[in-house]
Design an enzyme around this catalytic site. Structure first.
Site, PDB file in Angstrom:
ATOM      1  N   ASP A  98       0.870  -1.172   0.000  1.00 22.19           N
ATOM      2  CA  ASP A  98       0.000   0.000   0.000  1.00 22.19           C
ATOM      3  C   ASP A  98       0.907   1.223   0.000  1.00 22.19           C
ATOM      4  OD1 ASP A  98      -1.998  -1.852   0.355  1.00 22.19           O
ATOM      5  OD2 ASP A  98      -2.856  -0.920   2.143  1.00 22.19           O
ATOM      6  N   HIS A 154       4.935  -7.337  -0.410  1.00 20.02           N
ATOM      7  CA  HIS A 154       4.659  -8.621  -1.026  1.00 20.02           C
ATOM      8  C   HIS A 154       5.348  -8.746  -2.379  1.00 20.02           C
ATOM      9  CE1 HIS A 154       1.098  -9.580   1.692  1.00 20.02           C
ATOM     10  NE2 HIS A 154       1.382  -8.325   2.000  1.00 20.02           N
ATOM     11  N   SER A 256       7.615   3.622   5.384  1.00 14.83           N
ATOM     12  CA  SER A 256       8.722   4.294   4.727  1.00 14.83           C
ATOM     13  C   SER A 256       8.515   4.314   3.229  1.00 14.83           C
ATOM     14  CB  SER A 256      10.052   3.631   5.100  1.00 14.83           C
ATOM     15  OG  SER A 256      11.130   4.422   4.646  1.00 14.83           O
TER      16      SER A 256
END
Length: 288
Positions: A98, A154, A256
């Site tokens: 995300d 991922h 980050s």
């Protein structure tokens, strides 16, 4: 006059933000936050999450569980099954996390940009001559995670990670204000370079998780070491870890940036532009 006053007000706010997040003992504060976030006490945890919600749009409705033992457990929360559908188009590389889409575009010879007018060299980012040659005139996308976002990342495709290069460094904030003021910021911060071979076309991409203030800790499931400020090497860590598209690779302790590097021919999916919010599993790059 009203417009000038508004611009001056925004400028002052940016100055204060920059001062509070960067003109501080960053590494000391980061170590303290690492310790504090692991305190397992219900009142400490609830108060910390409550304060967090005052300053960020924290949404825990998609989390696998609703109660947490510590702030760290909330930071690194897992999501419910099916919360992030993964685009199964074989011609698409999906977003590993995300994020907010930041600077992106063609790599100009071996130069990238962290913000308009702020270039940095690919060799200073990855410290790998072979990767510099591979991505010359290639493509890059900067993915910025905010503190309230889902912090796990991922596999963007069926792939194998065959090498991790760990580069110790500083912990500057990586928000837009800092990116417009600190030259070569990504090359100064602690980071890891994940050399990733896709199952399709034998393409090699690189995922570059960059740590930041309060965040300097990167966990990769396939390594038996936590990459953080106290870890000094070996810098190059050989490995052989296979993933299916959407499989979890690891996580940040807070939030980050991940920079995605791809060879020439890869392009951003047309629906995205800087400032857009992308979810893990949504199409990010078209594979040539």
């Amino acid at each position: 006059m009203a417009l000038r006053s508004l611009i001056a007000q925004i400028s002052r706010q940016e100055d204060i933000n920059f001062l509070l997040t960067n003109r501080i003992p960053r590494q000391l504060l980061t170590r303290f936050m690492g310790w504090f976030s692991r305190i397992e006490h219900p009142w400490v945890c609830r108060l910390s999450i409550g304060l967090w919600r005052l300053f960020a749009p924290l949404d825990l409705s998609e989390a696998k569980k609703s109660e947490f033992r510590s702030l760290h457990e909330c930071f690194t929360r897992e999501l419910r099954e099916g919360a992030r559908p993964v685009d199964d188009d074989p011609g698409v590389l999906v977003s590993p996390c995300d994020a907010i889409i930041g600077a992106h575009g063609a790599i100009e010879d071996a130069t990238l940009f962290q913000a308009k007018g702020f270039p940095y060299a690919l060799k200073d980012l990855v410290h790998d001559a072979e990767l510099v040659s591979r991505y010359r005139d290639g493509y890059y996308v900067t993915l910025r995670l905010t503190s309230s976002m889902y912090h796990r990342f991922h596999a963007p495709y069926d792939c194998e990670i065959d090498r991790v290069t760990y580069i110790s460094g500083d912990t500057w904030n990586v928000n837009p204000i800092a990116l417009r003021r600190i030259e070569e910021l990504f090359c100064k911060n602690e980071r890891a370079v994940l050399r990733t071979r896709l199952s399709r076309g034998d393409h090699i991409i690189a995922l570059v998780p960059v740590a930041a203030v309060l965040v300097a800790s990167i966990r990769l499931h396939f390594l038996d070491v936590l990459l953080h400020l106290k870890y000094r090497g070996p810098n190059v860590i050989p490995c052989r870890a296979s993933f299916r598209k959407g499989d979890e690779i690891g996580w940040f302790q807070h939030g980050s940036t991940i920079i995605v590097l791809a060879p020439e021919g890869f392009v951003l999916c047309p629906q995205w532009e800087p400032g857009a919010i992308i979810r893990m599993g949504q199409g990010l790059l078209r594979i040539p």
